[in-house]
Write a protein that holds these residues in place. Sequence first.
Motif, PDB file in Angstrom:
ATOM      1  N   VAL A  15       0.874  -1.169   0.000  1.00 49.37           N
ATOM      2  CA  VAL A  15       0.000   0.000   0.000  1.00 49.37           C
ATOM      3  C   VAL A  15       0.914   1.223   0.000  1.00 49.37           C
ATOM      4  O   VAL A  15       1.824   1.313   0.825  1.00 49.37           O
ATOM      5  CB  VAL A  15      -0.922   0.029   1.238  1.00 49.37           C
ATOM      6  N   ALA A  16       0.689   2.132  -0.931  1.00 48.01           N
ATOM      7  CA  ALA A  16       1.478   3.361  -0.981  1.00 48.01           C
ATOM      8  C   ALA A  16       0.992   4.313   0.101  1.00 48.01           C
ATOM      9  O   ALA A  16      -0.211   4.560   0.234  1.00 48.01           O
ATOM     10  CB  ALA A  16       1.365   4.017  -2.349  1.00 48.01           C
ATOM     11  N   ALA A  17       1.894   4.835   0.883  1.00 48.62           N
ATOM     12  CA  ALA A  17       1.517   5.749   1.952  1.00 48.62           C
ATOM     13  C   ALA A  17       1.025   7.074   1.380  1.00 48.62           C
ATOM     14  O   ALA A  17       1.607   7.604   0.415  1.00 48.62           O
ATOM     15  CB  ALA A  17       2.709   6.001   2.872  1.00 48.62           C
ATOM     16  N   ILE A  36      -0.481  -1.707  -7.139  1.00 47.36           N
ATOM     17  CA  ILE A  36      -0.455  -1.547  -5.689  1.00 47.36           C
ATOM     18  C   ILE A  36      -1.521  -0.535  -5.287  1.00 47.36           C
ATOM     19  O   ILE A  36      -2.012   0.230  -6.131  1.00 47.36           O
ATOM     20  CB  ILE A  36       0.923  -1.081  -5.174  1.00 47.36           C
ATOM     21  N   VAL A  37      -1.885  -0.510  -4.011  1.00 46.99           N
ATOM     22  CA  VAL A  37      -2.893   0.437  -3.544  1.00 46.99           C
ATOM     23  C   VAL A  37      -2.286   1.837  -3.528  1.00 46.99           C
ATOM     24  O   VAL A  37      -1.281   2.086  -2.857  1.00 46.99           O
ATOM     25  CB  VAL A  37      -3.392   0.068  -2.135  1.00 46.99           C
ATOM     26  N   GLY A  38      -2.882   2.759  -4.278  1.00 45.99           N
ATOM     27  CA  GLY A  38      -2.446   4.148  -4.261  1.00 45.99           C
ATOM     28  C   GLY A  38      -3.247   4.926  -3.232  1.00 45.99           C
ATOM     29  O   GLY A  38      -4.406   4.588  -2.965  1.00 45.99           O
ATOM     30  N   ALA A 201       3.233  -4.327   3.021  1.00 44.93           N
ATOM     31  CA  ALA A 201       4.185  -3.263   3.305  1.00 44.93           C
ATOM     32  C   ALA A 201       3.540  -1.920   2.966  1.00 44.93           C
ATOM     33  O   ALA A 201       2.714  -1.822   2.050  1.00 44.93           O
ATOM     34  CB  ALA A 201       5.453  -3.455   2.491  1.00 44.93           C
ATOM     35  N   TYR A 202       3.930  -0.909   3.690  1.00 43.50           N
ATOM     36  CA  TYR A 202       3.375   0.445   3.552  1.00 43.50           C
ATOM     37  C   TYR A 202       4.545   1.346   3.185  1.00 43.50           C
ATOM     38  O   TYR A 202       5.452   1.562   3.993  1.00 43.50           O
ATOM     39  CB  TYR A 202       2.770   0.833   4.891  1.00 43.50           C
ATOM     40  N   ILE A 203       4.571   1.835   1.950  1.00 42.86           N
ATOM     41  CA  ILE A 203       5.754   2.504   1.408  1.00 42.86           C
ATOM     42  C   ILE A 203       5.426   3.921   0.962  1.00 42.86           C
ATOM     43  O   ILE A 203       4.497   4.137   0.179  1.00 42.86           O
ATOM     44  CB  ILE A 203       6.322   1.708   0.207  1.00 42.86           C
ATOM     45  N   GLY A 204       6.206   4.899   1.432  1.00 45.43           N
ATOM     46  CA  GLY A 204       5.982   6.286   1.054  1.00 45.43           C
ATOM     47  C   GLY A 204       7.159   6.938   0.372  1.00 45.43           C
ATOM     48  O   GLY A 204       7.112   7.283  -0.808  1.00 45.43           O
ATOM     49  N   THR A 205       8.267   7.104   1.088  1.00 47.45           N
ATOM     50  CA  THR A 205       9.382   7.943   0.629  1.00 47.45           C
ATOM     51  C   THR A 205       9.871   7.658  -0.787  1.00 47.45           C
ATOM     52  O   THR A 205      10.101   8.601  -1.556  1.00 47.45           O
ATOM     53  CB  THR A 205      10.550   7.840   1.629  1.00 47.45           C
ATOM     54  N   PRO A 206      10.072   6.399  -1.208  1.00 48.05           N
ATOM     55  CA  PRO A 206      10.551   6.182  -2.577  1.00 48.05           C
ATOM     56  C   PRO A 206       9.652   6.811  -3.645  1.00 48.05           C
ATOM     57  O   PRO A 206      10.124   7.177  -4.726  1.00 48.05           O
ATOM     58  CB  PRO A 206      10.585   4.650  -2.695  1.00 48.05           C
ATOM     59  N   PHE A 207       8.353   6.963  -3.341  1.00 48.99           N
ATOM     60  CA  PHE A 207       7.442   7.545  -4.326  1.00 48.99           C
ATOM     61  C   PHE A 207       7.553   9.073  -4.421  1.00 48.99           C
ATOM     62  O   PHE A 207       6.990   9.672  -5.342  1.00 48.99           O
ATOM     63  CB  PHE A 207       6.002   7.127  -4.019  1.00 48.99           C
ATOM     64  N   ILE A 208       8.280   9.685  -3.481  1.00 44.46           N
ATOM     65  CA  ILE A 208       8.537  11.126  -3.625  1.00 44.46           C
ATOM     66  C   ILE A 208       9.382  11.370  -4.869  1.00 44.46           C
ATOM     67  O   ILE A 208       9.160  12.331  -5.605  1.00 44.46           O
ATOM     68  CB  ILE A 208       9.245  11.682  -2.372  1.00 44.46           C
ATOM     69  N   ALA A 209      10.345  10.474  -5.099  1.00 45.53           N
ATOM     70  CA  ALA A 209      11.239  10.625  -6.254  1.00 45.53           C
ATOM     71  C   ALA A 209      10.665   9.934  -7.484  1.00 45.53           C
ATOM     72  O   ALA A 209      11.349   9.154  -8.156  1.00 45.53           O
ATOM     73  CB  ALA A 209      12.614  10.062  -5.914  1.00 45.53           C
ATOM     74  N   THR A 210       9.392  10.216  -7.773  1.00 53.55           N
ATOM     75  CA  THR A 210       8.774   9.713  -8.999  1.00 53.55           C
ATOM     76  C   THR A 210       8.264  10.886  -9.828  1.00 53.55           C
ATOM     77  O   THR A 210       8.012  11.977  -9.304  1.00 53.55           O
ATOM     78  CB  THR A 210       7.603   8.752  -8.703  1.00 53.55           C
ATOM     79  N   GLU A 211       8.110  10.636 -11.097  1.00 50.41           N
ATOM     80  CA  GLU A 211       7.692  11.695 -12.013  1.00 50.41           C
ATOM     81  C   GLU A 211       6.307  12.225 -11.688  1.00 50.41           C
ATOM     82  O   GLU A 211       6.016  13.408 -11.891  1.00 50.41           O
ATOM     83  CB  GLU A 211       7.741  11.160 -13.447  1.00 50.41           C
ATOM     84  N   GLU A 212       5.438  11.382 -11.171  1.00 50.01           N
ATOM     85  CA  GLU A 212       4.055  11.786 -10.914  1.00 50.01           C
ATOM     86  C   GLU A 212       3.879  12.499  -9.581  1.00 50.01           C
ATOM     87  O   GLU A 212       2.825  13.083  -9.317  1.00 50.01           O
ATOM     88  CB  GLU A 212       3.138  10.556 -10.934  1.00 50.01           C
ATOM     89  N   ALA A 213       4.858  12.436  -8.707  1.00 48.79           N
ATOM     90  CA  ALA A 213       4.735  13.035  -7.376  1.00 48.79           C
ATOM     91  C   ALA A 213       4.654  14.555  -7.456  1.00 48.79           C
ATOM     92  O   ALA A 213       5.324  15.188  -8.286  1.00 48.79           O
ATOM     93  CB  ALA A 213       5.910  12.623  -6.504  1.00 48.79           C
ATOM     94  N   ARG A 214       3.856  15.146  -6.571  1.00 48.72           N
ATOM     95  CA  ARG A 214       3.689  16.599  -6.525  1.00 48.72           C
ATOM     96  C   ARG A 214       4.753  17.222  -5.619  1.00 48.72           C
ATOM     97  O   ARG A 214       4.467  18.009  -4.735  1.00 48.72           O
ATOM     98  CB  ARG A 214       2.291  16.944  -6.030  1.00 48.72           C
ATOM     99  N   ALA A 215       5.993  16.854  -5.860  1.00 47.80           N
ATOM    100  CA  ALA A 215       7.119  17.367  -5.083  1.00 47.80           C
ATOM    101  C   ALA A 215       7.972  18.256  -5.967  1.00 47.80           C
ATOM    102  O   ALA A 215       8.068  18.051  -7.188  1.00 47.80           O
ATOM    103  CB  ALA A 215       7.967  16.214  -4.547  1.00 47.80           C
TER     104      ALA A 215
END
Length: 318
Positions: A15-17, A36-38, A201-215
């Motif tokens: 599950v993506a945090a 995965i669960v977004g 597993a519950y995963i957040g931080t790696p998805f910050i460094a993705t193209e779709e992230a609003r970061a």
Amino acid sequence: MALPPILQNLRLPVVAAPMFIISGPALVIAQCKAGIVGAFPALNARPESQLDEWLAEITEALAAHDAAHPEAPSAPFAVNQIVHASNKRLEHDLTMCVKYKVPVVISSLGAVPEVNQAIHSYGGTVLHDVINARHAHSAIRKGADGLIAVAAGAGGHAGMLSPFALVQEIRAWFDGPLLLSGAIATGGAILAARAMGADLAYIGTPFIATEEARAADAYKQMIVDSTAADIVTSNYFTGISGNYLKGSIRAMGMDPDNLPAADPSKMDFEKAASGPKAWKEIWGSGQGIGAVTAVVSARALVDRLADEYRTARAGICG
């Protein structure tokens, strides 16, 4: 107890945090399409009327994907609700979740039976963030379906307990859905979470460094360039202990190694999500960032995790 049907048959047990500011429709849709669960926090939709638009966009996009790809349907999505006195939008945002029959709701910072009852009214599933066994008991007693064990090393508002200790104490009495959060950034770590007793597993931080992230691009690059040594734990910014990138703190003219303590009563998520400190300029991060080496698409990240998971499982079971 088996996982509820909505959380079964995922491509990867993840599950993506939901991340403040970072998670939005583009990232959630990409995560769900990847299997995965977004998830995203309701408070990310601003003004509050935007939540209706976001939920419509996500449900329509995933329905279209499923119609076009019946052989590989999307995973469900989740919305995070902050159940805390500072969240004046809770009633409105909960109404929107009921309207769209959001499959999974992640509740944080307060276990309230009325929230669980609202989601259960249409068959939704409620997972609740906890950092210790006492909070876990309270959440289940008040009607949550499952638990997210937020252990040491997680990004943002993290717990302080070892994942070994936290999962062990919860599994001693709870056999329902259990997720584990805390520095999980590889497929091997996902497998370890399951071996430890977690279902997902519950995963957040790696998805910050993705193209779709609003970061911000600088935030994504700092995730790529940093390691666990570049993270500091402090309650200064929101009143609740959290993990932050030292580089972002220095950029604001502060010394990350000499931050004062804060009064927990100052916590206010309305300000935290849109103000000048956390999470806008003071950037959250989990300790697993050493595994993040490039900014990639969410699909590419899930593909990497899936390949690593298969390899790790084969290495142990093979």
